[in-house]
Design an enzyme around this catalytic site. Structure first.
Site, short mmCIF file in Angstrom:
data_model
loop_
_atom_site.label_atom_id
_atom_site.label_comp_id
_atom_site.label_asym_id
_atom_site.label_seq_id
_atom_site.Cartn_x
_atom_site.Cartn_y
_atom_site.Cartn_z
N LYS A 1 0.82 -1.28 0.11
CA LYS A 1 0.17 0.08 -0.03
C LYS A 1 0.80 1.22 0.05
O LYS A 1 0.67 2.15 -0.72
CB LYS A 1 -1.00 0.00 1.26
N SER A 2 1.91 1.28 0.84
CA SER A 2 2.62 2.65 1.01
C SER A 2 3.63 2.88 -0.47
O SER A 2 3.52 3.98 -0.69
CB SER A 2 3.62 2.28 2.15
N GLY B 1 -5.86 8.07 5.52
CA GLY B 1 -4.77 8.84 6.13
C GLY B 1 -3.38 9.07 5.10
O GLY B 1 -2.92 10.19 5.19
N SER C 1 7.14 9.43 11.92
CA SER C 1 6.04 9.08 10.70
C SER C 1 6.64 9.23 9.40
O SER C 1 7.25 10.34 8.95
CB SER C 1 4.73 10.11 11.02
N ASP D 1 2.31 -0.76 12.15
CA ASP D 1 1.14 -1.30 11.49
C ASP D 1 0.75 -2.85 11.78
O ASP D 1 -0.33 -3.43 11.82
CB ASP D 1 0.86 -1.29 9.74
N ARG E 1 -7.75 -3.57 10.04
CA ARG E 1 -6.78 -4.19 10.75
C ARG E 1 -7.28 -4.85 11.87
O ARG E 1 -7.13 -6.28 12.20
CB ARG E 1 -5.35 -3.46 11.16
#
Length: 436
Positions: free
Chosen positions: A19-20, A99, A171, A320, A395
């Site tokens: 995803k990232s 997000g 982050s 995560d 999740r």
């Protein structure tokens, strides 16, 4: 969802694509000139938000489902700015639950000096945006927020001639937003990342032709960067693979192989934790794609899992995966301590509270602390007496399903639509491993 007769897992699957990396590939492809072909992207609710946002900025994007790729016709920063200038009204974005889309696009839009209003669903409106907006306003942007949250409006982009920042939180989204702001404004960026957050953006920038340098914890991106369209292959997402890593480590008689998973060192904290806990995990077929390490991972159950400690320094590499790691800890001998994980409170749900509530319903011995968990095991999990709330968090939904498998009982049907945020094929992969 089907009801399954046995919890034993066996077989080889390729978990959801990263995803990232998909978010970043889409955005950098838009800022490049020429065509980028993204092979095996994650096509999920979150990444679709990013794709639609870029299309609203005038970037042509097509999906080639037959060849499992997305084609982006990059128009560069100047092309995007020219397109937006011709629009009759300011842009309004609703990023749903994503997000990552929100934080990265705030940085990009502020760099490009694109006025816009941004909002999202109720969950996204609870997530903090000041950690990015404060950095951008220090660089001259004018952005108004709603008590540090969405909705927000970008009135003016950054005006400083450079961005020079030491990350205050671990982050990668903040880091990437600042890099994108610099790219959009065509100014140099220096970032000190003492947290060593995931570095997909830095690797991918180099792949697109940027002369980015990383020295220790310092990242330097010069101005006058010209990105060129590329062929980008996306590996499997280790955050999605984590659910099968834990299930395979604790469900008797299982053998699970996860093919073509990204094993970037800034993302493999869960593998280090599994090793410390004496799990039977092996990596094979190691190779690199676009500068990213990739491997096949095989996991088998271990009867003698050991408790461990996870401290603040490790959190950026496995944030995560912490919910499913908490479930793993319920099966380990001794007391597992997880600390420094305040960031979990700012996810799709307050994952410290929600994980604690869910695992308690399954019979776990878990204490929720201000910044983590204390979990004592091993505990034989049982089917909860009352329905288990997933709090609308993808999740947490997947955590509940793996916990149900671990009870040894039949898997009860439940709504799973929110897994589309990150892992649309989760149930299909589960069925394949269960051979149903």
């Amino acid at each position: 969802m089907n009801t399954f007769k046995t919890p034993t897992l066996a077989g080889t699957i390729k978990p959801a694509n990263d995803k990232s990396m998909t978010h970043r590939a889409l955005i950098l492809a838009a800022l490049a000139t020429g065509e980028t072909v993204i092979v095996n992207p994650l096509r999920a609710a979150d990444t679709t938000q990013t794709m639609h946002a870029l299309q609203m900025l005038g970037v042509p994007i097509t999906i080639d489902a037959q060849h499992h790729c997305i084609k982006v016709q990059g128009i560069g920063r100047e092309g995007i700015k020219a397109y937006v200038e011709d629009l009759a009204t300011p842009l309004h974005f609703d990023f749903g639950n994503s997000g990552t889309t929100t934080r990265l696009m705030i940085g990009l839009l502020a760099g490009l000096n694109v006025p816009a209003t941004i909002t999202g669903d109720a969950s996204l409106q609870r997530r903090p945006m000041d950690r990015i907006v404060d950095r951008l306003t220090q660089a001259g942007a004018q952005i108004t927020m709603t008590r540090g949250h969405l909705p927000l409006t970008i009135h003016r982009g950054i005006t400083n001639g450079l961005i020079d920042e030491r990350l205050q939180v671990g982050s990668a989204q903040v880091k990437t937003a600042l890099l994108l702001a610099g790219l959009g404004a065509n100014v140099p960026v220096t970032i000190v990342d003492d947290f060593q957050t995931r570095d997909h953006t830095e690797i991918m920038l180099a792949t697109f032709g940027a002369s980015i340098t990383v020295t220790g914890t310092t990242i330097n991106l010069p101005a006058q960067i010209q990105l060129t369209g590329q062929l980008i292959a996306i590996p499997g997402d280790i955050s999605s693979a984590a659910f099968w890593l834990v299930a395979g480590a604790v469900i008797p008689e299982s053998t699970v192989t996860l093919a073509n998973v990204g094993v970037n060192p800034t993302r493999t904290g869960i593998l280090a934790v599994l090793e410390r806990m004496h799990a039977d995990v092996k990596l094979r077929a190691r190779h690199q794609v676009n500068g990213e390490p990739v491997a096949d991972i095989t996991v088998r159950p271990t009867a003698n899992l050991q408790a461990t400690s996870i401290t603040k320094a490790e959190i950026p590499q496995l944030v995560d995966e912490l919910p499913i790691i908490a479930l793993l800890a319920t099966q380990a001998q001794g007391t597992t301590e997880i600390s420094g994980a305040q960031e979990l409170r700012f996810k799709e749900s307050d994952r410290l509270a929600t994980v604690g509530q869910v695992l308690t319903q399954f019979g776990a011995n878990i204490q929720v602390n201000d910044d983590g968990f204390t979990i004592t095991g091993p505990t034989r999990l049982h089917v909860p007496e009352a329905p288990v709330d997933d709090f609308g968090d993808h999740r947490i939904t997947m955590l509940i399903i793996i916990a149900q498998l671990m009870t040894g009982a039949r898997l009860e049907p439940r709504a799973t639509t929110n897994v589309n945020v990150s892992y649309p094929n989760f149930i299909r992969d589960l069925e394949e491993l269960l051979h149903v």
